[in-house]
Design a protein around this motif. Structure first.
Motif, PDB file in Angstrom:
ATOM      1  N   ILE A 202       0.831  -1.207   0.000  1.00  0.00           N
ATOM      2  CA  ILE A 202       0.000   0.000   0.000  1.00  0.00           C
ATOM      3  C   ILE A 202       0.864   1.254   0.000  1.00  0.00           C
ATOM      4  O   ILE A 202       0.579   2.230  -0.705  1.00  0.00           O
ATOM      5  CB  ILE A 202      -0.968  -0.030   1.202  1.00  0.00           C
ATOM      6  CG1 ILE A 202      -1.985  -1.155   1.014  1.00  0.00           C
ATOM      7  CG2 ILE A 202      -1.666   1.302   1.371  1.00  0.00           C
ATOM      8  CD1 ILE A 202      -2.910  -1.344   2.203  1.00  0.00           C
ATOM      9  N   SER A 203       1.954   1.250   0.778  1.00  0.00           N
ATOM     10  CA  SER A 203       2.834   2.421   0.799  1.00  0.00           C
ATOM     11  C   SER A 203       3.486   2.648  -0.561  1.00  0.00           C
ATOM     12  O   SER A 203       3.699   3.799  -0.964  1.00  0.00           O
ATOM     13  CB  SER A 203       3.903   2.259   1.878  1.00  0.00           C
ATOM     14  OG  SER A 203       4.753   1.161   1.604  1.00  0.00           O
ATOM     15  N   SER A 204       3.799   1.551  -1.284  1.00  0.00           N
ATOM     16  CA  SER A 204       4.412   1.724  -2.603  1.00  0.00           C
ATOM     17  C   SER A 204       3.435   2.356  -3.582  1.00  0.00           C
ATOM     18  O   SER A 204       3.795   3.265  -4.343  1.00  0.00           O
ATOM     19  CB  SER A 204       4.902   0.375  -3.135  1.00  0.00           C
ATOM     20  OG  SER A 204       3.820  -0.521  -3.330  1.00  0.00           O
ATOM     21  N   SER A 205       2.155   1.915  -3.584  1.00  0.00           N
ATOM     22  CA  SER A 205       1.182   2.500  -4.508  1.00  0.00           C
ATOM     23  C   SER A 205       0.848   3.944  -4.129  1.00  0.00           C
ATOM     24  O   SER A 205       0.698   4.814  -4.995  1.00  0.00           O
ATOM     25  CB  SER A 205      -0.091   1.652  -4.543  1.00  0.00           C
ATOM     26  OG  SER A 205      -0.658   1.547  -3.250  1.00  0.00           O
ATOM     27  N   LEU A 206       0.746   4.221  -2.820  1.00  0.00           N
ATOM     28  CA  LEU A 206       0.540   5.606  -2.393  1.00  0.00           C
ATOM     29  C   LEU A 206       1.741   6.476  -2.742  1.00  0.00           C
ATOM     30  O   LEU A 206       1.600   7.669  -3.039  1.00  0.00           O
ATOM     31  CB  LEU A 206       0.269   5.656  -0.895  1.00  0.00           C
ATOM     32  CG  LEU A 206      -1.087   5.106  -0.426  1.00  0.00           C
ATOM     33  CD1 LEU A 206      -1.170   5.147   1.100  1.00  0.00           C
ATOM     34  CD2 LEU A 206      -2.234   5.893  -1.045  1.00  0.00           C
TER      35      LEU A 206
ATOM     36  N   PHE B 127      -4.415  -3.640  -3.922  1.00  0.00           N
ATOM     37  CA  PHE B 127      -3.534  -4.228  -2.909  1.00  0.00           C
ATOM     38  C   PHE B 127      -4.284  -4.458  -1.601  1.00  0.00           C
ATOM     39  O   PHE B 127      -4.075  -5.468  -0.927  1.00  0.00           O
ATOM     40  CB  PHE B 127      -2.336  -3.306  -2.658  1.00  0.00           C
ATOM     41  CG  PHE B 127      -1.400  -3.200  -3.825  1.00  0.00           C
ATOM     42  CD1 PHE B 127      -1.381  -4.170  -4.810  1.00  0.00           C
ATOM     43  CD2 PHE B 127      -0.539  -2.130  -3.937  1.00  0.00           C
ATOM     44  CE1 PHE B 127      -0.516  -4.072  -5.896  1.00  0.00           C
ATOM     45  CE2 PHE B 127       0.330  -2.023  -5.005  1.00  0.00           C
ATOM     46  CZ  PHE B 127       0.339  -2.998  -5.992  1.00  0.00           C
ATOM     47  N   ALA B 128      -5.160  -3.526  -1.244  1.00  0.00           N
ATOM     48  CA  ALA B 128      -5.897  -3.665   0.007  1.00  0.00           C
ATOM     49  C   ALA B 128      -6.912  -4.795  -0.058  1.00  0.00           C
ATOM     50  O   ALA B 128      -7.187  -5.451   0.954  1.00  0.00           O
ATOM     51  CB  ALA B 128      -6.594  -2.342   0.345  1.00  0.00           C
ATOM     52  N   VAL B 129      -7.451  -5.056  -1.247  1.00  0.00           N
ATOM     53  CA  VAL B 129      -8.498  -6.070  -1.385  1.00  0.00           C
ATOM     54  C   VAL B 129      -7.917  -7.454  -1.609  1.00  0.00           C
ATOM     55  O   VAL B 129      -8.330  -8.435  -0.972  1.00  0.00           O
ATOM     56  CB  VAL B 129      -9.462  -5.686  -2.532  1.00  0.00           C
ATOM     57  CG1 VAL B 129     -10.463  -6.804  -2.799  1.00  0.00           C
ATOM     58  CG2 VAL B 129     -10.193  -4.390  -2.189  1.00  0.00           C
ATOM     59  N   THR B 130      -6.954  -7.570  -2.516  1.00  0.00           N
ATOM     60  CA  THR B 130      -6.462  -8.890  -2.912  1.00  0.00           C
ATOM     61  C   THR B 130      -5.240  -9.359  -2.138  1.00  0.00           C
ATOM     62  O   THR B 130      -4.939 -10.552  -2.120  1.00  0.00           O
ATOM     63  CB  THR B 130      -6.118  -8.885  -4.410  1.00  0.00           C
ATOM     64  OG1 THR B 130      -5.048  -7.951  -4.639  1.00  0.00           O
ATOM     65  CG2 THR B 130      -7.320  -8.475  -5.238  1.00  0.00           C
ATOM     66  N   GLY B 131      -4.500  -8.453  -1.521  1.00  0.00           N
ATOM     67  CA  GLY B 131      -3.306  -8.869  -0.791  1.00  0.00           C
ATOM     68  C   GLY B 131      -2.112  -9.021  -1.715  1.00  0.00           C
ATOM     69  O   GLY B 131      -2.027  -8.384  -2.768  1.00  0.00           O
ATOM     70  N   PRO B 132      -1.169  -9.900  -1.358  1.00  0.00           N
ATOM     71  CA  PRO B 132       0.093  -9.972  -2.107  1.00  0.00           C
ATOM     72  C   PRO B 132      -0.038 -10.512  -3.521  1.00  0.00           C
ATOM     73  O   PRO B 132       0.876 -10.355  -4.319  1.00  0.00           O
ATOM     74  CB  PRO B 132       0.945 -10.918  -1.250  1.00  0.00           C
ATOM     75  CG  PRO B 132      -0.042 -11.753  -0.491  1.00  0.00           C
ATOM     76  CD  PRO B 132      -1.200 -10.846  -0.223  1.00  0.00           C
TER      77      PRO B 132
END
Length: 371
Positions: free
Chosen positions: A269-273, A313-318
């Motif tokens: 999440i930090s990478s996409s933000l 990323f928040a919904v599906t995970g890794p």
């Protein structure tokens, strides 16, 4: 008394000057001592090298080929008898990205190899799982658990090996695109690498913290939104590298699988933000909203895609990060580079420091995504 004969009347042999003895050149005692010490040190070094056993060498590297690599040791040995281990070429050894795979290392050990004197280094510490097996020496098998680790030390201390050929099996669960280049180090070299880790991390996070405080001070003084976005960018980078370097997991004494999953999710999440914030900072610094509308639309598209990746990323995970993360990083780097060059060509003077300063950061991000 008879007169003393004149020199002219004396024989020539008696009248010639007696030559002075040649002056003896004396070598200073200090030079003699230095030469002797040099010879003595050379002899000691030669004697020590003759007595020091040669390290084990990696004679061959192979990887379990095809599907079905996520097996236990017994199944891996059975697949080896079927000829399923594929030799890898000299140089870089590539393996599947997130899949579990097996490496087989053929070691040649000379006579007199001591226990824990050498270690195998994979030269790629980003694994979620490492298991090392010496089938003839079950007591030397080692497991580094944690399927969600982003960083695991990748060295394995070798036990005392019998002279001749030994086979070492390594079961790995990789993070990202895995490139391993196994090598044999001395125990001192392996310890030096491990001891350098806290100093390297301390230097990096100290620099990032100083950047954050300095730009926060500038924002509070100037009230320029560009500095606020730069502060946000630095904070996201700190979170990103705290997770990817394994530092966040090391701060908890006994992290569970849920903790590792949380760290990995924070990393994604930090990478996409971070990608989205980089686009926002570029819009703010280059003033594209008011002075370059077409370029601004391109940047808004990049920001929207980064925010959509955050939701994924928040919904599906890794599962989504392996497919979305690297392309998103390359897309972000490309669009920001286009924006910088475009504004530079348009004559926007602040684009000069932006291109050279921020461009270096963008280039590092592109290389990171490729790696």
């Amino acid at each position: 008394m008879p007169d003393k004969p004149s020199r002219t009347a004396m024989p020539a042999a008696l009248t010639a000057k007696t030559p002075r003895p040649a002056r003896r050149v004396r070598v200073p005692t200090t030079i003699c001592a230095l030469v002797a010490a040099l010879w003595l040190s050379c002899l000691v070094a030669l004697a020590g090298s003759a007595q020091t056993p040669q390290p084990p060498t990696i004679a061959a590297v192979s990887v379990l080929d095809g599907p079905g690599a996520d097996v236990d040791l017994a199944a891996a040995l059975a697949l080896e008898r079927e000829g399923r281990f594929r030799p890898l070429p000299e140089g870089r050894y590539a393996a599947p990205g997130d899949n579990v795979f097996w490496l087989r290392l053929g070691l040649d050990a000379p006579q007199g190899t001591q226990a824990d004197a050498y270690a195998v280094d994979l030269n790629w510490p980003y694994f979620r799982l490492q298991q090392w097996f010496l089938p003839e020496r079950p007591g030397a098998n080692r497991l580094l658990p944690g399927e969600w680790n982003l960083y695991l030390p990748d060295t394995y201390a070798l036990p005392a090996l019998p002279p001749g050929s030994t086979t070492l099996y390594v079961r790995l669960a990789g993070y990202g695109a895995v490139n391993v280049n196994p090598d044999v180090l001395t125990a001192a070299q392996a310890k030096k690498l491990l001891d350098a880790r806290p100093w390297t991390l301390g230097l990096f996070f100290g620099l990032m913290g100083a950047m954050l405080v300095y730009n926060l001070f500038l924002y509070l003084s100037l009230r320029d939104p560009s500095y606020a976005l730069y502060v946000t960018n630095t904070a996201l980078l700190i979170v990103y590298y705290a997770c990817s370097s394994g530092l966040a997991a090391e701060l908890i004494p006994t992290p569970t699988g849920e903790d590792h999953a949380f760290f990995l999710n924070c990393f994604e999440i930090s990478s996409s933000l971070l990608f989205a914030n980089m686009g926002l900072f570029t819009r703010s610094f280059l003033l594209t909203r008011t002075e370059s509308p077409r370029l601004d639309r391109l940047l808004r598209l990049q920001i929207g895609l980064a925010l959509a990746a955050t939701v994924a990323f928040a919904v599906t995970g890794p599962e989504a990060s392996e497919f979305i993360g690297p392309p998103m990083g390359l897309l972000t780097s490309s669009i920001l580079s286009i924006a910088a060059v475009t504004r530079l060509v348009q004559g926007f003077r602040p684009a000069v420091p932006f291109t050279f300063g921020w461009g270096f950061f963008v280039l590092c991000g592109a290389l990171h995504s490729l790696t």
